[in-house]
Design a protein around this motif. Structure first.
Motif, PDB file in Angstrom:
ATOM      1  N   GLU A  38      41.205  29.867  -4.920  1.00 18.42           N
ATOM      2  CA  GLU A  38      39.976  29.408  -5.863  1.00 18.42           C
ATOM      3  C   GLU A  38      38.700  29.923  -5.729  1.00 18.42           C
ATOM      4  N   VAL A  39      38.444  30.524  -4.608  1.00 23.43           N
ATOM      5  CA  VAL A  39      37.288  31.280  -4.593  1.00 23.43           C
ATOM      6  C   VAL A  39      37.140  32.759  -5.408  1.00 23.43           C
ATOM      7  N   VAL A  40      38.349  33.349  -5.498  1.00 28.20           N
ATOM      8  CA  VAL A  40      38.315  34.445  -6.132  1.00 28.20           C
ATOM      9  C   VAL A  40      38.443  34.275  -7.671  1.00 28.20           C
ATOM     10  N   LYS A  41      39.266  33.031  -8.004  1.00 27.35           N
ATOM     11  CA  LYS A  41      39.608  32.716  -9.412  1.00 27.35           C
ATOM     12  C   LYS A  41      38.082  32.429 -10.061  1.00 27.35           C
ATOM     13  N   GLN A  42      37.625  31.451  -9.293  1.00 28.80           N
ATOM     14  CA  GLN A  42      35.967  31.069  -9.988  1.00 28.80           C
ATOM     15  C   GLN A  42      35.108  32.200 -10.115  1.00 28.80           C
ATOM     16  N   ARG A  43      34.862  32.873  -9.143  1.00 31.01           N
ATOM     17  CA  ARG A  43      33.989  34.088  -9.236  1.00 31.01           C
ATOM     18  C   ARG A  43      34.363  35.091 -10.544  1.00 31.01           C
ATOM     19  N   ALA A  44      35.935  35.248 -10.603  1.00 30.42           N
ATOM     20  CA  ALA A  44      36.352  36.030 -11.890  1.00 30.42           C
ATOM     21  C   ALA A  44      35.993  35.152 -13.234  1.00 30.42           C
ATOM     22  N   GLN A  45      35.966  33.825 -13.017  1.00 33.32           N
ATOM     23  CA  GLN A  45      35.983  32.861 -14.402  1.00 33.32           C
ATOM     24  C   GLN A  45      34.409  33.106 -14.899  1.00 33.32           C
ATOM     25  N   VAL A  46      33.416  33.392 -14.143  1.00 33.03           N
ATOM     26  CA  VAL A  46      31.948  33.383 -14.421  1.00 33.03           C
ATOM     27  C   VAL A  46      31.721  34.971 -14.469  1.00 33.03           C
ATOM     28  N   SER A  47      32.656  35.576 -14.173  1.00 30.78           N
ATOM     29  CA  SER A  47      32.235  37.135 -14.317  1.00 30.78           C
ATOM     30  C   SER A  47      33.431  37.995 -14.780  1.00 30.78           C
ATOM     31  N   THR A  65      38.783  27.138 -16.735  1.00 32.80           N
ATOM     32  CA  THR A  65      37.720  28.244 -16.893  1.00 32.80           C
ATOM     33  C   THR A  65      36.586  27.656 -17.567  1.00 32.80           C
ATOM     34  N   ILE A  66      36.804  26.781 -18.612  1.00 30.08           N
ATOM     35  CA  ILE A  66      35.485  26.008 -19.336  1.00 30.08           C
ATOM     36  C   ILE A  66      35.066  25.309 -18.257  1.00 30.08           C
ATOM     37  N   LYS A  67      35.634  24.406 -17.825  1.00 28.50           N
ATOM     38  CA  LYS A  67      35.085  23.527 -16.804  1.00 28.50           C
ATOM     39  C   LYS A  67      34.127  24.113 -15.607  1.00 28.50           C
ATOM     40  N   THR A  68      34.599  25.084 -14.915  1.00 31.02           N
ATOM     41  CA  THR A  68      34.102  25.991 -14.083  1.00 31.02           C
ATOM     42  C   THR A  68      32.754  26.529 -14.766  1.00 31.02           C
ATOM     43  N   ARG A  69      32.906  26.956 -15.990  1.00 33.70           N
ATOM     44  CA  ARG A  69      31.501  27.645 -16.584  1.00 33.70           C
ATOM     45  C   ARG A  69      30.386  26.549 -16.815  1.00 33.70           C
ATOM     46  N   LEU A  70      30.763  25.247 -17.168  1.00 32.31           N
ATOM     47  CA  LEU A  70      30.246  24.295 -17.443  1.00 32.31           C
ATOM     48  C   LEU A  70      29.286  24.031 -16.135  1.00 32.31           C
ATOM     49  N   GLN A  71      29.952  24.173 -15.062  1.00 27.80           N
ATOM     50  CA  GLN A  71      29.391  23.759 -13.770  1.00 27.80           C
ATOM     51  C   GLN A  71      28.716  24.868 -13.141  1.00 27.80           C
ATOM     52  N   SER A  72      28.732  26.000 -13.499  1.00 27.09           N
ATOM     53  CA  SER A  72      27.951  27.257 -12.800  1.00 27.09           C
ATOM     54  C   SER A  72      26.546  26.979 -12.989  1.00 27.09           C
ATOM     55  N   PRO A  73      25.886  27.570 -11.932  1.00 28.81           N
ATOM     56  CA  PRO A  73      24.257  27.676 -11.912  1.00 28.81           C
ATOM     57  C   PRO A  73      23.718  28.368 -13.034  1.00 28.81           C
ATOM     58  N   GLN A  74      24.191  29.620 -13.602  1.00 29.21           N
ATOM     59  CA  GLN A  74      23.625  29.948 -14.854  1.00 29.21           C
ATOM     60  C   GLN A  74      23.775  29.350 -16.326  1.00 29.21           C
ATOM     61  N   GLY A  75      24.682  28.372 -16.036  1.00 27.01           N
ATOM     62  CA  GLY A  75      24.814  27.694 -17.452  1.00 27.01           C
ATOM     63  C   GLY A  75      25.916  28.206 -18.052  1.00 27.01           C
ATOM     64  N   PHE A 107      32.954  30.939 -24.247  1.00 26.87           N
ATOM     65  CA  PHE A 107      34.291  31.007 -24.544  1.00 26.87           C
ATOM     66  C   PHE A 107      35.116  32.349 -24.494  1.00 26.87           C
ATOM     67  N   HIS A 108      34.457  33.469 -24.101  1.00 24.55           N
ATOM     68  CA  HIS A 108      34.869  34.604 -23.784  1.00 24.55           C
ATOM     69  C   HIS A 108      35.679  34.871 -22.560  1.00 24.55           C
ATOM     70  N   GLY A 109      36.951  35.507 -22.596  1.00 20.34           N
ATOM     71  CA  GLY A 109      37.724  35.768 -21.577  1.00 20.34           C
ATOM     72  C   GLY A 109      38.060  34.732 -20.633  1.00 20.34           C
ATOM     73  N   ILE A 110      38.566  33.690 -21.258  1.00 18.70           N
ATOM     74  CA  ILE A 110      39.038  32.391 -20.663  1.00 18.70           C
ATOM     75  C   ILE A 110      39.988  32.603 -20.065  1.00 18.70           C
ATOM     76  N   TYR A 111      40.710  33.563 -19.766  1.00 16.99           N
ATOM     77  CA  TYR A 111      41.862  33.953 -18.611  1.00 16.99           C
ATOM     78  C   TYR A 111      41.364  34.821 -17.413  1.00 16.99           C
ATOM     79  N   ALA A 112      40.049  35.067 -17.448  1.00 16.60           N
ATOM     80  CA  ALA A 112      39.621  35.709 -16.539  1.00 16.60           C
ATOM     81  C   ALA A 112      39.931  34.861 -14.892  1.00 16.60           C
ATOM     82  N   GLY A 113      40.396  35.740 -14.092  1.00 19.39           N
ATOM     83  CA  GLY A 113      40.774  35.148 -12.850  1.00 19.39           C
ATOM     84  C   GLY A 113      42.196  34.521 -12.668  1.00 19.39           C
TER      85      GLY A 113
END
Length: 297
Positions: free
Chosen positions: A133-142, A52-62, A69-75
């Motif tokens: 992966e698509v569903v998981k990553q969108r949940a991780q940033v939302s 989750t942390i890796k995905t959020r570091l790579q996301s376009p919004q930062g 670090f909030h909701g790191i088990y999202a997805g």
């Protein structure tokens, strides 16, 4: 590699002790399927926060806008559902291709066999991995959105093809990763076996997996960044079209080299630890299953 097996007593360099963890005397495809699935579930659930942390570091919004670090088990439900069939599909394909392309353990073609087996395994596994992966990553940033809501929204707005957005970029990431990781893993096991004059134990195989995974993770991080950007892009945008080179160029233009290697350290940490757990659990589970099978009358 400048070494060769010195004596025939090391019947199979990549076996664990007792010759059951990697033995190809008989295919053992059922054991590979179950062991791969168990290993996949274990590593995905244990290392989910790092992913989750890796995905959020790579996301376009930062990182912070993506949730920090909030909701790191999202997805995590998406990962849990997809882990077993994904890993099982990879390993049964990997072992089957290795068996089909059987060569002598001293052959210089061994790395090529492992590369082909790993590549075939990734192509098959990605058919299951990408929607998850698509569903998981969108949940991780939302993190405020439920996994099922994200899944149904993708189907409603983009159809089934939305679940496979990023398939090409995922395969283009996974094949180079596997081309590095699996031949390196097999070679490290073989070298360790040669140095200690007997086949590696399962924990030693896991250590080899950690080194191989960490190195492969580092060199393929730009492809992982491109895959993440494509999966998270808004529907209809140029990035969402799935052009990997275009995604890489966009990251390079806006963030430079640091952008291409965003999340490299949590990715290396997760995959190194994941390699230890994943490959170690796979070989240990497969060893136990084959041993049980041999004890049956």
């Amino acid at each position: 590699m400048g070494w060769r097996p010195a004596e025939p007593r090391l019947r199979a360099w990549t076996d664990c002790r007792g010759g059951v963890c990697g033995a190809m005397d008989r295919p053992g495809f059922t054991a590979s399927l179950v062991a791969g699935g168990v290993a996949g579930v274990a590593v995905d659930l244990i290392l989910f926060p790092l992913d989750t942390i890796k995905t959020r570091l790579q996301s376009p919004q930062g990182f912070n806008k993506a949730g920090g670090f909030h909701g790191i088990y999202a997805g995590v439900p998406s990962a849990a559902i997809g882990s077993f069939p994904n890993a099982a599909a990879f390993f049964i394909t990997y072992e089957y291709v290795k068996w089909f392309l059987h060569t002598d353990s001293s052959s210089y073609l061994m790395p090529v066999k492992h590369m082909l087996a790993a590549s075939a395994g990734e192509v098959v596994a990605c058919l299951i991995r990408v929607p998850s992966e698509v569903v998981k990553q969108r949940a991780q940033v939302s993190a405020s959105s439920r996994t099922f809501h994200i899944f149904s929204n993708i189907l409603y707005t983009e159809g089934v093809q939305g679940l496979y957005r990023g398939y090409k970029s995922t395969v283009l990431r996974e094949i180079p990763f596997s081309l590095v990781q699996f031949p390196l893993w097999e070679s490290l096991k073989a070298l360790w076996s040669w140095r200690q004059d007997h086949v590696v134990d399962c924990w030693q195989s896991a250590v080899c997996g950690a080194f191989a995974g960490g190195f492969a993770a580092a060199v393929t991080t730009p492809l992982d960044v491109a895959k993440t950007r494509i999966m998270l892009a808004k529907a209809g945008s140029s990035t969402a079209s799935g052009n990997v080179l275009s995604a890489l160029h966009g990251v390079w233009r806006t963030h430079g080299l640091s952008g291409l290697f965003a999340g490299v350290f949590p990715r290396m940490a997760a995959i190194s630890l994941g390699g230890f757990i994943f490959l170690g659990a796979y070989e240990q589970t497969r060893s136990l299953l084959l041993e049980v099978g041999r004890e049956r009358p």
